[in-house]
Scaffold this active site. Structure first.
Site, PDB file in Angstrom:
ATOM      1  N   ALA A 249      -1.727 -12.036   5.001  1.00 46.02           N
ATOM      2  CA  ALA A 249      -1.441 -13.469   5.086  1.00 46.02           C
ATOM      3  C   ALA A 249      -2.643 -14.342   4.722  1.00 46.02           C
ATOM      4  O   ALA A 249      -2.482 -15.524   4.440  1.00 46.02           O
ATOM      5  CB  ALA A 249      -0.955 -13.834   6.489  1.00 46.02           C
TER       6      ALA A 249
ATOM      7  N   THR B 166       4.674   1.778   4.419  1.00 45.04           N
ATOM      8  CA  THR B 166       5.088   2.436   5.668  1.00 45.04           C
ATOM      9  C   THR B 166       5.203   1.483   6.849  1.00 45.04           C
ATOM     10  O   THR B 166       5.341   1.936   7.986  1.00 45.04           O
ATOM     11  CB  THR B 166       4.100   3.560   6.035  1.00 45.04           C
TER      12      THR B 166
ATOM     13  N   VAL C 120      -5.976 -10.513   0.071  1.00 51.06           N
ATOM     14  CA  VAL C 120      -5.666  -9.121  -0.246  1.00 51.06           C
ATOM     15  C   VAL C 120      -6.971  -8.333  -0.140  1.00 51.06           C
ATOM     16  O   VAL C 120      -7.946  -8.636  -0.832  1.00 51.06           O
ATOM     17  CB  VAL C 120      -5.075  -9.000  -1.667  1.00 51.06           C
TER      18      VAL C 120
ATOM     19  N   TYR D 125       3.738   4.684  23.954  1.00 50.63           N
ATOM     20  CA  TYR D 125       4.514   4.843  22.724  1.00 50.63           C
ATOM     21  C   TYR D 125       5.883   5.402  23.109  1.00 50.63           C
ATOM     22  O   TYR D 125       5.966   6.503  23.652  1.00 50.63           O
ATOM     23  CB  TYR D 125       3.766   5.805  21.796  1.00 50.63           C
TER      24      TYR D 125
ATOM     25  N   GLY E 148       0.845  -1.194   0.000  1.00 50.76           N
ATOM     26  CA  GLY E 148       0.000   0.000   0.000  1.00 50.76           C
ATOM     27  C   GLY E 148       0.873   1.235   0.000  1.00 50.76           C
ATOM     28  O   GLY E 148       1.358   1.678  -1.032  1.00 50.76           O
ATOM     29  N   GLY E 149       1.146   1.751   1.193  1.00 52.79           N
ATOM     30  CA  GLY E 149       2.005   2.923   1.290  1.00 52.79           C
ATOM     31  C   GLY E 149       3.459   2.576   1.575  1.00 52.79           C
ATOM     32  O   GLY E 149       4.332   3.447   1.552  1.00 52.79           O
TER      33      GLY E 149
END
Lengths: 519, 519
Positions: B257, B126, B260, B440, B123-124
Site C-alpha cells: 500500500a 499465497t 513496492v 493457530y 510475489g508467490g
C-alpha cells in the site's frame, strides 16, 4: 548560582590524580572561569496564557521561578554546558508545566495547540544532542512539559512479564518499583541515574547490558501517547503481530515531535541471582572486535560486552578509579554475565571457550568489578575536566561489521584533523549485533579561547565522516537538533517527507518540540 | 482448466486413509463439484495503456493471457478457492506486468500513477487474507505487478552476515542461493515453497523456526522500495540506531500500500550442522503452554517450538502421514534444535531439564521427524478436503500469556457457535515470545450448500471474538482485505489516520493495492 553540572552534586569529585597528571601532561590549559551567575531571561509567555495553563493543571503545577527554568534549559552535552558556563541562557523555557497524568498532558497539548505554545517534553534533561532546544520562532512562548509527577508503576502482569511505567520514572526509581516484585528492566545507559522511562523510549536509548537485555526499544511492548489530535495506544494486543506497519516504531525515536509518551509497557525479567563481570585482554582492537562478532553471530552473547581500543585501554577509562594508572595493555574487553547460577555458568563456559580459542587472555574479575563500580561516573569527570579548561565530549555511531575499521579510522582522523595536535581520541565498542556494532568515541583536547566553536567544528567533521563512511549518525544519543542536518542523508529526502507527513497529521500546528528531529 | 489449488500439482495427493475415515465419520458430505471451466473476464485496460506499459517494460513483459491472469486472481484463502471453484473470477487483473529490476518497477509505478492504473504487487500469490484483491473503483484497470523476474542474490556481506535478495525469490530459491555460500535465512512459513522474499517482508511473515531465528521482520536489516514519489532506501547504515523513528517498520507490513519492495537485506546464518526434532507429551494444553512460557521468559528457546491442543493432538495433525492414526494423547509439543553440535547439545540439555522438571514426557525423535517431513503439506490436504465438500480453513491470532486461555476459549466458542454441530476446531501454539504467544486454529465443518457464506459468518465471529478478547487480529497472515475492518479497533482511529497520511505522502493518487490494509 553554580554552573550546570551533571547529576548529584554530592557525587562530584575532584579529578583523580591519574587524570590530573594526564591533563597536565597533555594539554596546555587555558584559564576559562565559568560565568555562572547569569540571570535567566524573563518569561515571554503572556499573563493570560499562564492563567490559562493554571486553569488546566492547577496553579501549583505552573512554575516560573528561575531555578526551575534554568535547570530545564537545554540538556547535558558539552556544548550545552559550555553555553551555560558562558552565560548564554537564551534557550530557557518560559514556563515549566507539571502534568499529573495522561489526561493532564492531553489537556496541556490541547491548550498549547490552541494558543500556539511550543511544548518541550522534559524527563531527566539528559539529552546530549540538543533534544530540549525548541525553535521559538512563531510561537507565543516555550513550555517545558516536566513529566516528573508521572512516576508510578501503573500496572504489572507477572504472567506475561510486562509492566506499564510512568514516563517520568528515572532509571533507579523504575528498578526499585519493579524490584519490590523481584523483577527488573535491565536498562542501564550511562545516564541511568537521571534519565527517564519516557526519554528512553522517545530517544531509542541503549544501555550497558544491551548485549543481554537488548536496546530499550526492543524492551518496549506497548505505549500510550497524547498528541494534539488525541490519544494513541499501541502494542496493547500482543508482543508482535502482522497487523500492518508497526506504529510503535514511529513513536519510539520520535523525540517529542509526534506526541508525548505518557505510558510505556516493557518486558521485565527476574532480578538476576548472579552478576559477574570480568576483563579480557586482546592484542588489538580488531582481534577483540572479531571476537565480539563471533559471539554475536553465534547467538552467544553475554549480558555485558564492551571493548576499549588501545588508547582507551592505555588511559584505563574503563576503570574511573584508576584512570591514568597501570592499564592492562592491548585492548581491554569487559564481559558480564547475569542470570540464574546455572544459566550464567553455562553461558560463561561457552563464551570462555570461544574467547580463549580466538586468542583472548582472561584477566579475572578485578577489571570487571572496577568497571561496574564506576559505570555511571564519566559525566562527573567531564565537569571536572571542563573546570580546568579541557574540552571533553563523546559521540557515537554504528555500522555493519565489515565497515567497522573504516568508520573507526575516518572518525578518528576527522576529530584529530579538526582539533589539531594534542587531541586524544579514545574509542570503545559499546553495543553489538549479529550484523554490526556501535563505536563510542571520547575526545579530549585543550579548550582554548573558544572551546564551543572548536568543538562545533570538530563535531561537524565527525558527522560528515560518519555519513561519508555510510554509517549511522547516532546509535543511541538520538537526533535532537545537533544531528538534524544529517537525518536526510541517512533516511533520504522521501524518508524525511514521511516524517513530516506524520507530524502534520498528529501535530498540525507544529507545537511539539519544534526544530527537534525533523529538518 | 483445473480449479485453482495449492502449490505443485505433482505433490497433490488423495486424502490419507485416516483423514478419509475421519471425514466420513464426522461430516455429512454434500456434493459440490467445482465449476472450473469458467472464462476469465476480458481485460478492461484500454489498448493505448497496454501499449504504454509495453513501452515501459517491453512487450514480452506485458502479459494478457487467461492462464497468467487466472493464476494471479486473488490468493489462496479458502474463500479465494471457493470463489474460484464457483466460477467467480471477477477479481482477475487486467494485465500482468513483469518488471526486471528496481528501475522497471519505478517506471511502471510512474506510468500507473499518471494513468490511474491500480497496481497489485504479486510475489508467490499465497496471501490468505485477500491481499491481492484490489478495489478497481475509479481506476482505469488493475495491473498485477509480478516480481518473478527479480530473483537474484544481489549482494552478500559474509563479514556482516547480511545478504540482499530480490523480492521475487521464493523461499527455496533464496535458501539455495545462500546455501552456495554455506549460509541460510531460516525462514520457513507453511507457504515457504511458493511465497517470496518481498511478500515475507510486506506481510510480516513468521516461520516455523521463529523461536530460534525470529520473525521475518526481525531478520530484515534493510530494504529498498519504489513508490509513486520515488525511491526509499532504509536500514543501509546499521543494524539498529537512534536516528529517529524506524521507517523500516512502516514498510514491513505495508502490504503493497506504500510502495513496492524491490530489495530486502536480511541477516543470514551458517547452515546448521545439526537438525534434531523431537516430540514431548503434556497432560494439558495449559501445562504445555506454561512450559513454553518458561522457556521464552528464561531466554532458553530451542529453534522450533510448537504445541498442539488436545483436539489437534488427537487427530494427529502434526503428522500429516498419519492423520487420524494413533496419536500420543494429551498434547503434543514439537521441539527442534538446529546449530553446531556443541551449541545444539548444550541447548537441548538445558531445555530438556526444564521440560522434564515441568512434567513433560519425552517422546523421542519420531514425532519430530514426522512433523518435519510433512511441515509444508497442510494446504494440499485442504484442497483434497474441499474436493469432497468439507469446509476447511485456518486463522490465527496472538496475545499476551495471561490472556492465552481466555482467547483460546473465545475463538473456539465463536467458531463452534457459528458453524454448528459437527464442527472441529483444532489449535496449536505456533510462535512464542517472552511476553506472549500466537494461537493457530484449523477449522473443519460440513461445507453445505453455501460453504463460502458459512465461512464468512464464522470468520467474522472469530474476528469479533479476537478483538473482544483484546488480542491481535493477525499474528502472521497480515491484514489484506479480510481483516481491514478490524484494523481500527486494534491501532485506533488515529493510528489509521497516520497510515492514511503516510499513504497520501507516498502514493498521492492511491494506485497501490487500493482497498488492501487501509480502511
Amino acid at each position: 548560582m553554580p554552573v550546570t553540572r551533571w547529576g548529584d552534586p554530592a557525587h562530584a569529585a575532584p579529578l583523580p590524580d591519574g587524570v590530573r597528571d594526564l591533563v597536565g601532561l597533555v594539554f596546555s590549559l587555558g584559564d576559562t572561569p565559568a560565568k555562572a551567575d547569569v540571570a535567566v531571561p524573563a518569561p515571554a509567555l503572556a499573563a493570560d496564557l499562564l492563567d490559562g495553563l493554571r486553569a488546566v493543571v492547577g496553579a501549583d503545577n505552573v512554575v516560573l521561578d528561575d531555578t526551575a527554568r534554568r535547570q530545564r534549559t537545554r540538556g547535558k552535552s558539552t556544548p550545552d554546558l559550555l553555553r551555560q558556563r558562558s552565560g548564554d541562557l537564551s534557550d530557557a523555557p518560559d514556563v515549566v508545566v507539571r502534568p499529573g497524568d495522561h489526561d493532564d498532558v492531553q489537556a496541556v497539548l490541547d491548550y498549547a495547540a490552541e494558543h500556539r505554545i511550543a511544548v518541550v517534553p522534559f524527563g531527566g534533561g539528559t539529552s546530549v544532542t540538543g533534544g530540549l532546544i525548541a525553535d521559538r520562532d512563531g510561537f507565543a512562548g516555550v513550555l517545558s512539559l516536566d513529566l516528573g509527577r508521572m512516576r508510578s508503576l501503573l500496572s504489572l502482569d507477572p504472567i506475561s512479564a510486562t509492566a506499564t511505567l510512568g514516563p517520568g520514572l528515572r532509571g533507579p526509581e523504575a528498578e526499585a518499583l519493579l524490584g519490590e516484585h523481584g523483577l527488573m528492566l535491565g536498562h542501564l545507559p550511562q545516564s541511568f541515574e537521571f534519565a527517564t522511562i519516557g526519554g528512553f523510549a522517545a530517544t531509542r536509548s541503549s544501555g550497558q547490558a544491551s548485549a543481554g537485555y537488548g536496546r530499550f526499544d526492543s524492551m518496549v511492548v506497548g505505549l500510550r501517547a497524547a498528541t494534539p489530535k488525541g490519544e494513541v495506544r499501541l502494542g496493547g494486543t500482543s508482543p508482535s503481530n502482522a497487523c500492518g506497519p508497526d506504529l510503535r516504531e514511529l513513536f519510539l525515536g520520535s523525540e517529542g515531535a509526534f506526541g508525548v509518551i505518557t505510558e510505556v509497557t516493557v518486558r521485565v525479567r527476574p532480578v538476576p541471582e548472579v552478576k559477574q563481570y570480568e576483563g579480557w585482554q586482546w592484542p588489538s582492537f580488531e582481534a577483540g572486535a572479531d571476537a565480539m562478532r563471533t559471539l554475536a553471530q553465534g547467538d552467544l552473547l553475554p549480558t555485558v560486552l564492551r571493548l576499549s581500543d588501545e588508547n582507551e585501554t592505555a588511559i584505563n577509562l574503563a576503570r574511573p578509579d584508576a584512570i591514568g594508572g597501570e592499564g592492562a595493555g592491548g585492548c581491554l574487553m569487559i564481559v558480564g554475565y547475569e542470570g540464574t547460577p546455572s544459566a550464567t555458568a553455562a553461558k560463561k563456559a561457552a563464551v570462555t571457550e570461544v574467547l580463549t580459542g580466538l586468542g583472548g587472555t582472561p584477566l579475572g574479575a578485578e577489571p570487571g568489578t572496577a568497571w561496574a563500580a564506576g559505570r555511571f561516573n564519566a559525566p562527573y569527570l567531564r565537569d571536572s575536566l571542563l573546570d580546568v579548561g579541557v574540552l571533553v565530549e563523546t559521540l557515537e555511531t554504528v555500522t555493519f561489521w565489515s565497515n567497522r575499521e573504516r568508520l573507526y579510522g575516518a572518525v578518528k582522523s576527522a576529530l584529530e584533523g579538526a582539533l589539531g595536535e594534542g587531541t586524544m581520541v579514545l574509542c570503545h565498542v559499546s553495543h553489538v549485533y549479529a550484523t554490526g556494532c556501535s563505536l563510542y568515541f571520547t575526545v579530549a583536547s585543550a579548550g582554548g579561547e573558544q572551546p564551543l566553536e572548536r568543538w562545533l567544528v570538530a563535531k561537524k567533521a565527525a558527522n560528515d565522516a560518519i555519513v561519508a563512511s555510510g554509517a549511522s549518525i547516532t546509535h543511541h544519543h538520538a537526533v535532537g537538533t545537533d544531528h538534524r542536518d544529517w537525518l536526510a542523508p541517512e533516511i533520504g529526502d522521501l524518508g524525511v517527507d514521511v516524517l513530516r507527513a506524520v507530524k502534520r497529521e498528529l501535530d498540525p500546528t507544529g507545537i511539539l518540540n519544534p526544530g527537534v528531529l525533523i529538518p
